[in-house]
Scaffold this motif. Structure first.
Motif, PDB file in Angstrom:
ATOM      1  N   LEU A 149      -3.933  -8.660  19.528  1.00 20.97           N
ATOM      2  CA  LEU A 149      -3.331  -8.656  18.483  1.00 20.97           C
ATOM      3  C   LEU A 149      -4.342  -8.807  16.683  1.00 20.97           C
ATOM      4  CD1 LEU A 149      -1.105 -11.821  20.052  1.00 20.97           C
ATOM      5  CD2 LEU A 149       0.033  -9.000  19.570  1.00 20.97           C
ATOM      6  N   VAL A 150      -5.115  -9.519  16.732  1.00 20.86           N
ATOM      7  CA  VAL A 150      -6.129  -9.319  16.059  1.00 20.86           C
ATOM      8  C   VAL A 150      -6.792  -8.289  15.824  1.00 20.86           C
ATOM      9  CG1 VAL A 150      -5.581 -12.236  15.462  1.00 20.86           C
ATOM     10  CG2 VAL A 150      -7.861 -11.401  17.009  1.00 20.86           C
ATOM     11  N   GLN A 151      -7.342  -8.147  16.691  1.00 20.21           N
ATOM     12  CA  GLN A 151      -8.797  -6.659  16.639  1.00 20.21           C
ATOM     13  C   GLN A 151      -8.785  -5.561  17.522  1.00 20.21           C
ATOM     14  OE1 GLN A 151     -11.997  -8.553  18.836  1.00 20.21           O
ATOM     15  NE2 GLN A 151     -13.674  -7.182  16.998  1.00 20.21           N
ATOM     16  N   ASN A 152      -8.207  -4.368  16.936  1.00 19.14           N
ATOM     17  CA  ASN A 152      -8.926  -3.465  17.633  1.00 19.14           C
ATOM     18  C   ASN A 152     -10.446  -3.453  18.262  1.00 19.14           C
ATOM     19  OD1 ASN A 152      -8.378  -1.284  19.096  1.00 19.14           O
ATOM     20  ND2 ASN A 152      -8.808   0.132  17.393  1.00 19.14           N
ATOM     21  N   ILE A 153     -10.563  -3.186  19.229  1.00 14.36           N
ATOM     22  CA  ILE A 153     -12.086  -2.620  20.007  1.00 14.36           C
ATOM     23  C   ILE A 153     -11.790  -0.983  20.900  1.00 14.36           C
ATOM     24  CG2 ILE A 153     -12.435  -5.030  20.418  1.00 14.36           C
ATOM     25  CD1 ILE A 153     -12.289  -5.063  23.054  1.00 14.36           C
ATOM     26  N   ALA A 154     -10.590  -0.333  20.704  1.00 19.09           N
ATOM     27  CA  ALA A 154     -10.814   0.791  21.626  1.00 19.09           C
ATOM     28  C   ALA A 154     -10.967   2.020  19.943  1.00 19.09           C
ATOM     29  CB  ALA A 154      -8.635   0.864  21.927  1.00 19.09           C
ATOM     30  N   THR A 155     -11.718   2.077  20.033  1.00 20.72           N
ATOM     31  CA  THR A 155     -12.618   3.317  19.665  1.00 20.72           C
ATOM     32  C   THR A 155     -11.825   4.488  19.650  1.00 20.72           C
ATOM     33  OG1 THR A 155     -14.578   2.751  19.245  1.00 20.72           O
ATOM     34  CG2 THR A 155     -14.062   4.732  17.669  1.00 20.72           C
ATOM     35  N   GLY A 156     -10.776   5.521  18.677  1.00 23.39           N
ATOM     36  CA  GLY A 156     -10.156   5.983  19.292  1.00 23.39           C
ATOM     37  C   GLY A 156     -10.652   7.560  19.658  1.00 23.39           C
ATOM     38  N   ILE A 240      -2.183  -6.480   9.759  1.00 26.87           N
ATOM     39  CA  ILE A 240      -2.571  -7.222  11.306  1.00 26.87           C
ATOM     40  C   ILE A 240      -1.581  -8.464  11.392  1.00 26.87           C
ATOM     41  CG2 ILE A 240      -3.668  -8.338  12.498  1.00 26.87           C
ATOM     42  CD1 ILE A 240      -6.682  -7.939  11.495  1.00 26.87           C
ATOM     43  N   THR A 241      -0.539  -8.833  10.363  1.00 29.97           N
ATOM     44  CA  THR A 241       0.111  -9.299  10.457  1.00 29.97           C
ATOM     45  C   THR A 241       1.612  -8.702  10.789  1.00 29.97           C
ATOM     46  OG1 THR A 241      -0.821 -11.246   9.756  1.00 29.97           O
ATOM     47  CG2 THR A 241       1.544 -11.036  10.178  1.00 29.97           C
ATOM     48  N   LYS A 242       1.509  -7.424   9.499  1.00 26.61           N
ATOM     49  CA  LYS A 242       2.383  -6.440  10.056  1.00 26.61           C
ATOM     50  C   LYS A 242       2.509  -6.010  10.761  1.00 26.61           C
ATOM     51  CE  LYS A 242       3.239  -3.704   6.195  1.00 26.61           C
ATOM     52  NZ  LYS A 242       2.383  -2.972   4.831  1.00 26.61           N
ATOM     53  N   GLN A 243       1.674  -5.305  11.119  1.00 29.55           N
ATOM     54  CA  GLN A 243       1.535  -4.849  13.046  1.00 29.55           C
ATOM     55  C   GLN A 243       2.335  -5.276  14.520  1.00 29.55           C
ATOM     56  OE1 GLN A 243      -1.607  -1.418  14.563  1.00 29.55           O
ATOM     57  NE2 GLN A 243      -2.229  -3.688  15.016  1.00 29.55           N
ATOM     58  N   VAL A 244       1.674  -6.791  13.958  1.00 27.93           N
ATOM     59  CA  VAL A 244       2.392  -8.077  15.619  1.00 27.93           C
ATOM     60  C   VAL A 244       3.610  -8.123  15.151  1.00 27.93           C
ATOM     61  CG1 VAL A 244       1.966 -10.494  15.794  1.00 27.93           C
ATOM     62  CG2 VAL A 244       0.117  -8.828  15.673  1.00 27.93           C
ATOM     63  N   GLU A 245       4.277  -7.716  13.698  1.00 24.69           N
ATOM     64  CA  GLU A 245       6.173  -8.080  12.949  1.00 24.69           C
ATOM     65  C   GLU A 245       5.847  -6.905  14.465  1.00 24.69           C
ATOM     66  OE1 GLU A 245       5.887 -10.793   9.723  1.00 24.69           O
ATOM     67  OE2 GLU A 245       6.104  -8.432   8.974  1.00 24.69           O
ATOM     68  N   GLU A 246       5.862  -5.937  13.972  1.00 23.00           N
ATOM     69  CA  GLU A 246       6.854  -4.632  14.122  1.00 23.00           C
ATOM     70  C   GLU A 246       6.183  -4.323  15.812  1.00 23.00           C
ATOM     71  OE1 GLU A 246       7.779  -0.412  13.073  1.00 23.00           O
ATOM     72  OE2 GLU A 246       8.061  -2.419  12.695  1.00 23.00           O
ATOM     73  N   PHE A 247       5.186  -4.925  15.903  1.00 25.64           N
ATOM     74  CA  PHE A 247       5.323  -4.543  17.680  1.00 25.64           C
ATOM     75  C   PHE A 247       6.131  -5.797  18.062  1.00 25.64           C
ATOM     76  CE2 PHE A 247       3.474  -6.596  21.822  1.00 25.64           C
ATOM     77  CZ  PHE A 247       3.404  -5.259  21.972  1.00 25.64           C
ATOM     78  N   TYR A 248       6.518  -7.475  17.703  1.00 30.86           N
ATOM     79  CA  TYR A 248       7.466  -7.694  18.557  1.00 30.86           C
ATOM     80  C   TYR A 248       8.406  -7.573  18.316  1.00 30.86           C
ATOM     81  CZ  TYR A 248       9.886 -12.233  19.261  1.00 30.86           C
ATOM     82  OH  TYR A 248      10.185 -13.479  19.558  1.00 30.86           O
ATOM     83  N   HIS A 249       8.906  -6.748  16.752  1.00 29.94           N
ATOM     84  CA  HIS A 249      10.201  -6.420  16.085  1.00 29.94           C
ATOM     85  C   HIS A 249      10.964  -5.161  17.508  1.00 29.94           C
ATOM     86  CE1 HIS A 249      13.593  -4.516  14.860  1.00 29.94           C
ATOM     87  NE2 HIS A 249      13.308  -3.058  14.562  1.00 29.94           N
ATOM     88  N   LEU A 250      10.097  -4.233  18.345  1.00 29.07           N
ATOM     89  CA  LEU A 250       9.849  -3.280  18.796  1.00 29.07           C
ATOM     90  C   LEU A 250      10.266  -3.616  20.644  1.00 29.07           C
ATOM     91  CD1 LEU A 250       8.366  -0.301  17.296  1.00 29.07           C
ATOM     92  CD2 LEU A 250      10.767  -1.175  17.054  1.00 29.07           C
ATOM     93  N   PHE A 251       9.505  -4.821  20.932  1.00 25.69           N
ATOM     94  CA  PHE A 251       9.242  -4.479  22.466  1.00 25.69           C
ATOM     95  C   PHE A 251       9.748  -6.405  22.803  1.00 25.69           C
ATOM     96  CE2 PHE A 251       6.286  -0.953  21.662  1.00 25.69           C
ATOM     97  CZ  PHE A 251       6.846  -0.574  22.485  1.00 25.69           C
ATOM     98  N   LYS A 252       9.904  -7.376  22.218  1.00 29.98           N
ATOM     99  CA  LYS A 252       9.884  -8.354  22.707  1.00 29.98           C
ATOM    100  C   LYS A 252      11.005  -8.930  23.849  1.00 29.98           C
ATOM    101  CE  LYS A 252      14.263  -9.240  18.781  1.00 29.98           C
ATOM    102  NZ  LYS A 252      14.530 -10.009  17.355  1.00 29.98           N
ATOM    103  N   ASP A 253      12.278  -7.486  23.724  1.00 29.65           N
ATOM    104  CA  ASP A 253      12.851  -7.761  24.792  1.00 29.65           C
ATOM    105  C   ASP A 253      11.799  -7.511  26.228  1.00 29.65           C
ATOM    106  OD1 ASP A 253      15.292  -8.463  23.347  1.00 29.65           O
ATOM    107  OD2 ASP A 253      15.667  -6.473  23.207  1.00 29.65           O
ATOM    108  N   LYS A 254      10.825  -7.088  25.700  1.00 34.82           N
ATOM    109  CA  LYS A 254      10.005  -6.127  27.266  1.00 34.82           C
ATOM    110  C   LYS A 254       9.152  -7.097  27.085  1.00 34.82           C
ATOM    111  CE  LYS A 254      10.686  -1.262  26.497  1.00 34.82           C
ATOM    112  NZ  LYS A 254      11.968  -1.440  28.221  1.00 34.82           N
ATOM    113  N   LEU A 255       8.931  -7.755  26.551  1.00 34.72           N
ATOM    114  CA  LEU A 255       7.739  -9.102  26.952  1.00 34.72           C
ATOM    115  C   LEU A 255       7.840  -9.582  27.955  1.00 34.72           C
ATOM    116  CD1 LEU A 255       6.489  -9.513  23.325  1.00 34.72           C
ATOM    117  CD2 LEU A 255       5.797  -8.270  24.243  1.00 34.72           C
ATOM    118  N   LYS A 256       7.039 -10.831  28.709  1.00 30.28           N
ATOM    119  CA  LYS A 256       7.161 -11.725  29.056  1.00 30.28           C
ATOM    120  C   LYS A 256       7.087 -12.744  28.491  1.00 30.28           C
ATOM    121  CE  LYS A 256       4.149  -9.512  32.796  1.00 30.28           C
ATOM    122  NZ  LYS A 256       2.353  -9.657  33.821  1.00 30.28           N
ATOM    123  N   ALA A 257       7.501 -14.161  29.167  1.00 29.84           N
ATOM    124  CA  ALA A 257       7.438 -15.230  28.489  1.00 29.84           C
ATOM    125  C   ALA A 257       5.943 -15.840  27.499  1.00 29.84           C
ATOM    126  CB  ALA A 257       7.144 -15.961  28.656  1.00 29.84           C
TER     127      ALA A 257
END
Length: 305
Positions: A149-156, A240-257
């Motif tokens: 959520l706050v850092q990318n460690i997976a080098t593309g 980073i916050t924008k990315q988390v917002e987009e992720f939550y917007h797209l996938f909130k129905d698929k997330l575990k509680a």
């Protein structure tokens, strides 16, 4: 043998692209396709690509308009082979060891194919002449949603993923202007919905250019100051916050509680000074070293992350 497709994006890469293509053609995994998308190069990159494409039937070249690196890699993923089992992101100026694809395919192949799988690895940092400088650090705290959520460690350029991950990506494609980078998005997807495989072995020579020296300072204080300024600069638009917002917007129905709560806490506790301050002391989110986690907390408290 399982098919792997390499997804290579190029832009004004004439200096190193032939060397990179040669390394891809020398992979010891025998069933490989190479899909190249040129992002509107103005040098001789396309000519080099077309000469390779004419010579090698497993190389397909797409000449695209200039969209930027994120859009280019997304286009590659959206146009990926319908028959390949694994997909590897690839940059234009690195050099792959012959085992790069086979190592990833071997590890991914041990897992259930219906689960979104994301492989990434350590890499050898080299200079422009491929002379070894150092190994990239092993992430000491490991991969998780709390980190992604706050850092990318997976080098593309080290990422390889399976078809289930590709289909997950294609199911909810994010707005390009709302994410930090294509690899960060895939790391986030893998951390939330799949399984992540980190390889401590390096199978890639990663060219370190003079313009890409963030965090390379030997002096710890100087390095911390540089990184703080970089985070703060990025924080002006809170990418980073924008990315988390987009992720939550797209996938909130698929997330575990518990995943949904983790994300909501990060997003909505920012809106009040008291809750934001308390959150900085109790947040489960982390970056890979204590220094960067501390910087993250400071910037979050100042509402600049």
């Amino acid at each position: 043998m399982k098919k792997a497709q390499i997804l290579l994006s190029t832009y004004n890469g004439q200096k190193f692209i032939a060397q990179q293509l040669d390394s891809l053609l020398q992979q010891d995994h025998e069933n490989i396709e190479i899909l190249v998308r040129d992002d509107g190069s103005k040098d001789d990159t396309v000519s080099v690509l077309e000469s390779y494409g004419a010579k090698y039937p497993n190389i397909k070249v797409i000449k695209g308009e200039n969209k930027g690196v994120i859009s280019s890699f997304f286009d590659l993923a959206l146009n990926a082979s319908e028959t390949a089992d694994f997909f590897a992101f690839c940059d234009q100026d690195d050099f792959w060891k012959p085992t790069k694809v086979s190592r990833a395919v071997s590890l991914l192949g041990k897992e259930k194919s219906n689960i979104p799988l994301l492989y990434f690895s350590r890499l050898d940092i080299v200079d422009e002449d491929l002379q070894f400088i150092k190994h990239s650090p092993i992430p000491p705290k490991g991969a998780s949603l709390e980190n992604a959520l706050v850092q990318n460690i997976a080098t593309g350029c080290t990422i390889v993923f399976n078809r289930a991950m590709l289909e997950l990506f294609k199911s909810h494609v994010p707005a390009v202007n709302k994410i930090t980078m294509h690899d960060a998005w895939f790391y986030l997807l893998g951390a939330a919905f799949g399984k992540i495989i980190y390889d401590e072995e390096s199978h890639l020579l990663y060219r370190q250019h003079s313009s890409n020296t963030l965090g390379m300072a030997d002096n710890k204080l100087k390095s911390a100051i540089v990184r703080y300024k970089n985070f703060q600069k990025k924080g002006k638009e809170n990418p980073i916050t924008k990315q988390v917002e987009e992720f939550y917007h797209l996938f909130k129905d698929k997330l575990k509680a518990e995943q949904a709560k983790l994300i909501r806490d990060y997003l909505f506790k920012q809106n009040n000074f008291i809750t934001r301050t308390l959150y900085t002391f109790n947040t489960p989110l982390y970056r890979q070293n204590d220094r960067d986690t501390f910087i993250f907390k400071i910037l979050y408290a100042l509402k600049k992350y």
